[in-house]
Design a protein around this motif. Structure first.
Motif, PDB file in Angstrom:
ATOM      1  N   CYS A 103      61.583  40.693  72.840  1.00  0.00           N
ATOM      2  CA  CYS A 103      61.033  39.805  71.817  1.00  0.00           C
ATOM      3  C   CYS A 103      60.096  40.585  70.893  1.00  0.00           C
ATOM      4  O   CYS A 103      60.185  40.488  69.661  1.00  0.00           O
ATOM      5  CB  CYS A 103      60.285  38.688  72.544  1.00  0.00           C
ATOM      6  SG  CYS A 103      59.914  37.290  71.520  1.00  0.00           S
ATOM      7  N   GLN A 104      59.242  41.393  71.496  1.00  0.00           N
ATOM      8  CA  GLN A 104      58.320  42.206  70.682  1.00  0.00           C
ATOM      9  C   GLN A 104      59.088  43.163  69.792  1.00  0.00           C
ATOM     10  O   GLN A 104      58.745  43.364  68.634  1.00  0.00           O
ATOM     11  CB  GLN A 104      57.423  43.037  71.595  1.00  0.00           C
ATOM     12  CG  GLN A 104      56.350  42.238  72.255  1.00  0.00           C
ATOM     13  CD  GLN A 104      55.426  43.116  73.071  1.00  0.00           C
ATOM     14  OE1 GLN A 104      54.297  42.767  73.252  1.00  0.00           O
ATOM     15  NE2 GLN A 104      55.898  44.241  73.573  1.00  0.00           N
ATOM     16  N   SER A 107      60.648  41.410  66.822  1.00  0.00           N
ATOM     17  CA  SER A 107      59.627  41.123  65.801  1.00  0.00           C
ATOM     18  C   SER A 107      59.293  42.380  65.025  1.00  0.00           C
ATOM     19  O   SER A 107      59.170  42.358  63.801  1.00  0.00           O
ATOM     20  CB  SER A 107      58.338  40.604  66.438  1.00  0.00           C
ATOM     21  OG  SER A 107      58.562  39.408  67.102  1.00  0.00           O
ATOM     22  N   PRO A 113      58.559  36.722  63.226  1.00  0.00           N
ATOM     23  CA  PRO A 113      58.132  36.510  64.603  1.00  0.00           C
ATOM     24  C   PRO A 113      59.254  35.990  65.506  1.00  0.00           C
ATOM     25  O   PRO A 113      59.945  35.036  65.148  1.00  0.00           O
ATOM     26  CB  PRO A 113      56.992  35.505  64.490  1.00  0.00           C
ATOM     27  CG  PRO A 113      57.140  34.874  63.160  1.00  0.00           C
ATOM     28  CD  PRO A 113      57.972  35.771  62.290  1.00  0.00           C
ATOM     29  N   CYS A 114      59.401  36.645  66.636  1.00  0.00           N
ATOM     30  CA  CYS A 114      60.372  36.217  67.656  1.00  0.00           C
ATOM     31  C   CYS A 114      59.576  35.522  68.748  1.00  0.00           C
ATOM     32  O   CYS A 114      58.443  35.897  69.033  1.00  0.00           O
ATOM     33  CB  CYS A 114      61.087  37.452  68.213  1.00  0.00           C
ATOM     34  SG  CYS A 114      62.290  37.084  69.502  1.00  0.00           S
ATOM     35  N   VAL A 124      64.347  33.220  66.751  1.00  0.00           N
ATOM     36  CA  VAL A 124      63.721  33.527  65.460  1.00  0.00           C
ATOM     37  C   VAL A 124      64.032  32.340  64.542  1.00  0.00           C
ATOM     38  O   VAL A 124      65.186  31.896  64.476  1.00  0.00           O
ATOM     39  CB  VAL A 124      64.263  34.848  64.860  1.00  0.00           C
ATOM     40  CG1 VAL A 124      63.770  35.037  63.434  1.00  0.00           C
ATOM     41  CG2 VAL A 124      63.848  36.049  65.709  1.00  0.00           C
TER      42      VAL A 124
END
Ligand code: BTN
Length: 267
Positions: A103-104, A107, A113-114, A124
């Motif tokens: 996820c990071q 992003s 942002p995820c 997303v």
């Protein structure tokens, strides 16, 4: 993408996680192949080393809950990572850590942002950009290994439009090549897997990236069918807490949960 470009990107960027790797043009499912490898090692009485399996396409890619994962060439990252585990803490922290790392990274690459939808959908703009499927094999005294299957939508495809998903190339203009993106995902995983077994860390990081808000209605599966509950946070072990008519329910990342929509259930 071709195999030599992928080899180059992995050689250049990744660390010990991809030292043992199998790169394929096409396969039924990278998770299936990884499971076969795990069983081969277990049959010989040893635990498998950390191994990465990447395919350019899958013809029978598997999603969670027995769903297919459509995997056209060049449109997605399709990979599986074999990781040995030591005890329940490792297994409990694994899905949380993998979700957090990916996820990071999404992003970071996409600039948008995820967030994480329980247990491990990568989201997303409210649409699914990827998912994680963890298969486990346990062989008594020899050991337990997890196969972490990762599918991330890189390019828009017909199949993706049909399921309402989103791809990385829809949110960022100058997206790096798919081989480089796969290498970045592996680096992110390696970083997070250094924390395997550390449940407070995994739960804390997961909580920061969670898409759920207090009061959201979610549903969970029981032997008697689907039930509803209200999202009430995460506990210190990383279990999701739901307030339901039966009281407080705690779900581990291995359990199923979906958002509740009136039209799907009441019509
Ligand atoms: C989900 O349903 O959200 C999980 C999707 C996981 C798909 C990946 S693609 C690579 C690996 N091999 C598979 O057959 N499935 C996983």
């Amino acid at each position: 993408m071709n195999l030599s470009r992928l080899t180059e990107a992995l050689d250049y960027r990744t660390g010990k996680l991809s030292r043992n790797r199998v790169l394929l043009d096409s396969i039924d499912s990278t998770n299936n192949l990884a499971l076969r490898l795990v069983r081969l090692f277990f049959d010989r009485g040893t635990s498998p080393p950390i191994t990465v399996v990447v395919a350019l396409r899958q013809h029978s890619g598997r999603g969670r809950l027995g769903r297919p994962w459509v995997s056209p060439p060049g449109q997605g990252a399709y990979l599986s990572v074999i990781v040995g585990t030591n005890g329940p803490e490792d297994l409990a922290s694994l899905p949380l850590l993998v979700g957090v790392g990916l996820c990071q990274k999404i992003s970071e690459i996409s600039g948008g942002p995820c967030s994480l939808k329980w247990p491990n959908d990568l989201m997303v703009e409210g649409r699914k950009i990827g998912g994680i499927l963890i298969d486990c094999v346990s062989r008594g005294a020899v050991g337990t290994a997890a196969v972490i299957g990762i599918g991330i939508n890189y390019g828009r495809s017909q199949a993706l439009s049909e399921v309402g998903g989103i791809a990385m190339d829809e949110i960022v203009g100058d997206l790096p090549g798919l081989p480089e993106v796969i290498a970045e995902f592996l680096m992110a995983l390696e970083e997070e897997l250094a924390h395997i077994g550390d449940i407070p860390y995994a739960a804390g990081r997961y909580r920061e990236l969670s898409a759920h808000r207090y009061g959201d209605t979610l549903q969970y599966r029981t032997e008697e069918g689907m039930r509803r509950g209200t999202f009430s946070g995460f506990d210190e072990r990383g279990f999701l807490i739901l307030q339901s008519t039966e009281g407080k329910i705690r779900l581990s990342a291995g359990e199923v949960i979906e958002e509740w929509t009136e039209e799907r259930h009441d019509s």
